[in-house]
Design a protein around this motif. Structure first.
Motif, PDB file in Angstrom:
ATOM      1  N   ALA A 131       0.830  -1.205   0.000  1.00 11.43           N
ATOM      2  CA  ALA A 131       0.000   0.000   0.000  1.00 11.43           C
ATOM      3  C   ALA A 131       0.866   1.257   0.000  1.00 11.43           C
ATOM      4  CB  ALA A 131      -0.932   0.004   1.197  1.00 11.43           C
ATOM      5  N   ASP A 132       1.974   1.245   0.759  1.00  9.57           N
ATOM      6  CA  ASP A 132       2.897   2.384   0.778  1.00  9.57           C
ATOM      7  C   ASP A 132       3.464   2.613  -0.614  1.00  9.57           C
ATOM      8  OD1 ASP A 132       2.635   2.667   3.576  1.00  9.57           O
ATOM      9  OD2 ASP A 132       4.320   1.307   3.934  1.00  9.57           O
ATOM     10  N   TRP A 133       3.899   1.546  -1.245  1.00 10.03           N
ATOM     11  CA  TRP A 133       4.502   1.639  -2.576  1.00 10.03           C
ATOM     12  C   TRP A 133       3.485   2.166  -3.591  1.00 10.03           C
ATOM     13  CZ3 TRP A 133       8.655   2.216  -5.173  1.00 10.03           C
ATOM     14  CH2 TRP A 133       8.712   1.918  -6.514  1.00 10.03           C
ATOM     15  N   LEU A 134       2.266   1.644  -3.569  1.00 12.85           N
ATOM     16  CA  LEU A 134       1.229   2.082  -4.495  1.00 12.85           C
ATOM     17  C   LEU A 134       0.895   3.558  -4.289  1.00 12.85           C
ATOM     18  CD1 LEU A 134      -0.775   1.403  -6.726  1.00 12.85           C
ATOM     19  CD2 LEU A 134      -2.372   0.658  -4.967  1.00 12.85           C
ATOM     20  N   SER A 135       0.768   3.973  -3.045  1.00 10.94           N
ATOM     21  CA  SER A 135       0.472   5.367  -2.744  1.00 10.94           C
ATOM     22  C   SER A 135       1.569   6.285  -3.262  1.00 10.94           C
ATOM     23  CB  SER A 135       0.309   5.535  -1.233  1.00 10.94           C
ATOM     24  OG  SER A 135       0.080   6.874  -0.913  1.00 10.94           O
ATOM     25  N   ALA A 136       2.829   5.900  -3.088  1.00 13.39           N
ATOM     26  CA  ALA A 136       3.957   6.700  -3.570  1.00 13.39           C
ATOM     27  C   ALA A 136       3.962   6.766  -5.095  1.00 13.39           C
ATOM     28  CB  ALA A 136       5.264   6.126  -3.062  1.00 13.39           C
ATOM     29  N   ALA A 137       3.641   5.663  -5.749  1.00 16.16           N
ATOM     30  CA  ALA A 137       3.623   5.624  -7.215  1.00 16.16           C
ATOM     31  C   ALA A 137       2.515   6.529  -7.767  1.00 16.16           C
ATOM     32  CB  ALA A 137       3.433   4.193  -7.702  1.00 16.16           C
ATOM     33  N   VAL A 138       1.355   6.504  -7.152  1.00 18.40           N
ATOM     34  CA  VAL A 138       0.242   7.358  -7.589  1.00 18.40           C
ATOM     35  C   VAL A 138       0.594   8.831  -7.377  1.00 18.40           C
ATOM     36  CG1 VAL A 138      -2.149   8.023  -7.075  1.00 18.40           C
ATOM     37  CG2 VAL A 138      -1.541   5.620  -7.293  1.00 18.40           C
ATOM     38  N   ALA A 139       1.194   9.155  -6.247  1.00 16.54           N
ATOM     39  CA  ALA A 139       1.583  10.539  -5.972  1.00 16.54           C
ATOM     40  C   ALA A 139       2.603  11.034  -7.005  1.00 16.54           C
ATOM     41  CB  ALA A 139       2.152  10.657  -4.570  1.00 16.54           C
ATOM     42  N   ALA A 140       3.554  10.187  -7.365  1.00 18.54           N
ATOM     43  CA  ALA A 140       4.569  10.571  -8.354  1.00 18.54           C
ATOM     44  C   ALA A 140       3.928  10.822  -9.718  1.00 18.54           C
ATOM     45  CB  ALA A 140       5.631   9.485  -8.462  1.00 18.54           C
ATOM     46  N   ARG A 141       2.996   9.963 -10.115  1.00 24.80           N
ATOM     47  CA  ARG A 141       2.318  10.148 -11.407  1.00 24.80           C
ATOM     48  C   ARG A 141       1.460  11.414 -11.400  1.00 24.80           C
ATOM     49  NH1 ARG A 141       4.052   8.150 -15.801  1.00 24.80           N
ATOM     50  NH2 ARG A 141       2.275   7.081 -16.629  1.00 24.80           N
ATOM     51  N   ASN A 142       0.795  11.685 -10.293  1.00 23.97           N
ATOM     52  CA  ASN A 142      -0.006  12.905 -10.191  1.00 23.97           C
ATOM     53  C   ASN A 142       0.869  14.148 -10.308  1.00 23.97           C
ATOM     54  OD1 ASN A 142      -2.416  11.546  -9.926  1.00 23.97           O
ATOM     55  ND2 ASN A 142      -2.443  11.659  -7.695  1.00 23.97           N
ATOM     56  N   GLU A 143       2.032  14.115  -9.693  1.00 26.26           N
ATOM     57  CA  GLU A 143       2.944  15.259  -9.776  1.00 26.26           C
ATOM     58  C   GLU A 143       3.406  15.487 -11.212  1.00 26.26           C
ATOM     59  OE1 GLU A 143       7.219  16.764  -8.011  1.00 26.26           O
ATOM     60  OE2 GLU A 143       6.133  15.191  -6.965  1.00 26.26           O
ATOM     61  N   ILE A 144       3.722  14.421 -11.915  1.00 24.57           N
ATOM     62  CA  ILE A 144       4.126  14.523 -13.322  1.00 24.57           C
ATOM     63  C   ILE A 144       2.984  15.105 -14.142  1.00 24.57           C
ATOM     64  CG2 ILE A 144       4.669  13.163 -15.384  1.00 24.57           C
ATOM     65  CD1 ILE A 144       6.233  11.251 -13.477  1.00 24.57           C
ATOM     66  N   SER A 145       1.779  14.641 -13.889  1.00 25.45           N
ATOM     67  CA  SER A 145       0.609  15.116 -14.624  1.00 25.45           C
ATOM     68  C   SER A 145       0.375  16.608 -14.391  1.00 25.45           C
ATOM     69  CB  SER A 145      -0.626  14.318 -14.194  1.00 25.45           C
ATOM     70  OG  SER A 145      -1.772  14.794 -14.830  1.00 25.45           O
ATOM     71  N   ARG A 146       0.519  17.065 -13.152  1.00 21.29           N
ATOM     72  CA  ARG A 146       0.329  18.491 -12.846  1.00 21.29           C
ATOM     73  C   ARG A 146       1.368  19.359 -13.538  1.00 21.29           C
ATOM     74  NH1 ARG A 146      -1.148  16.443  -7.738  1.00 21.29           N
ATOM     75  NH2 ARG A 146       0.992  16.593  -6.983  1.00 21.29           N
ATOM     76  N   LYS A 147       2.589  18.880 -13.647  1.00 25.67           N
ATOM     77  CA  LYS A 147       3.654  19.652 -14.275  1.00 25.67           C
ATOM     78  C   LYS A 147       3.456  19.802 -15.770  1.00 25.67           C
ATOM     79  CE  LYS A 147       7.252  18.775 -10.906  1.00 25.67           C
ATOM     80  NZ  LYS A 147       8.550  18.135 -10.643  1.00 25.67           N
TER      81      LYS A 147
END
Length: 73
Positions: free
Chosen positions: A54-70
């Motif tokens: 769950a920690d790994w999945l949450s971190a992966a989603v956060a990273a993708r969201n950050e890329i998307s916002r940029k």
């Protein structure tokens, strides 16, 4: 290292709410680096535990969201 936190294992820093790869330990501090590479950070050993799926999945989603916002205009 204690609690299975050997160099190279995936860990979760509860204070920073980040997942990182254990790079080493010095006294009461643990050096972590983002799994995809990047700048290391230090964490208190008592705040670091083995990362769960769950920690790994949450971190992966956060990273993708950050890329998307940029990428937005």
């Amino acid at each position: 290292m204690s609690d299975g936190l050997a160099v190279g294992t995936l860990a979760y820093d509860a204070r920073a709410r980040r997942v990182g790869v254990v790079m080493g330990e010095c006294g009461t501090r643990c050096a972590l680096r983002p799994p995809q590479g990047g700048r290391e950070w230090d964490a208190a050993v008592e705040d670091v535990r083995l990362a769960t799926a769950a920690d790994w999945l949450s971190a992966a989603v956060a990273a993708r969201n950050e890329i998307s916002r940029k990428r937005r205009p």
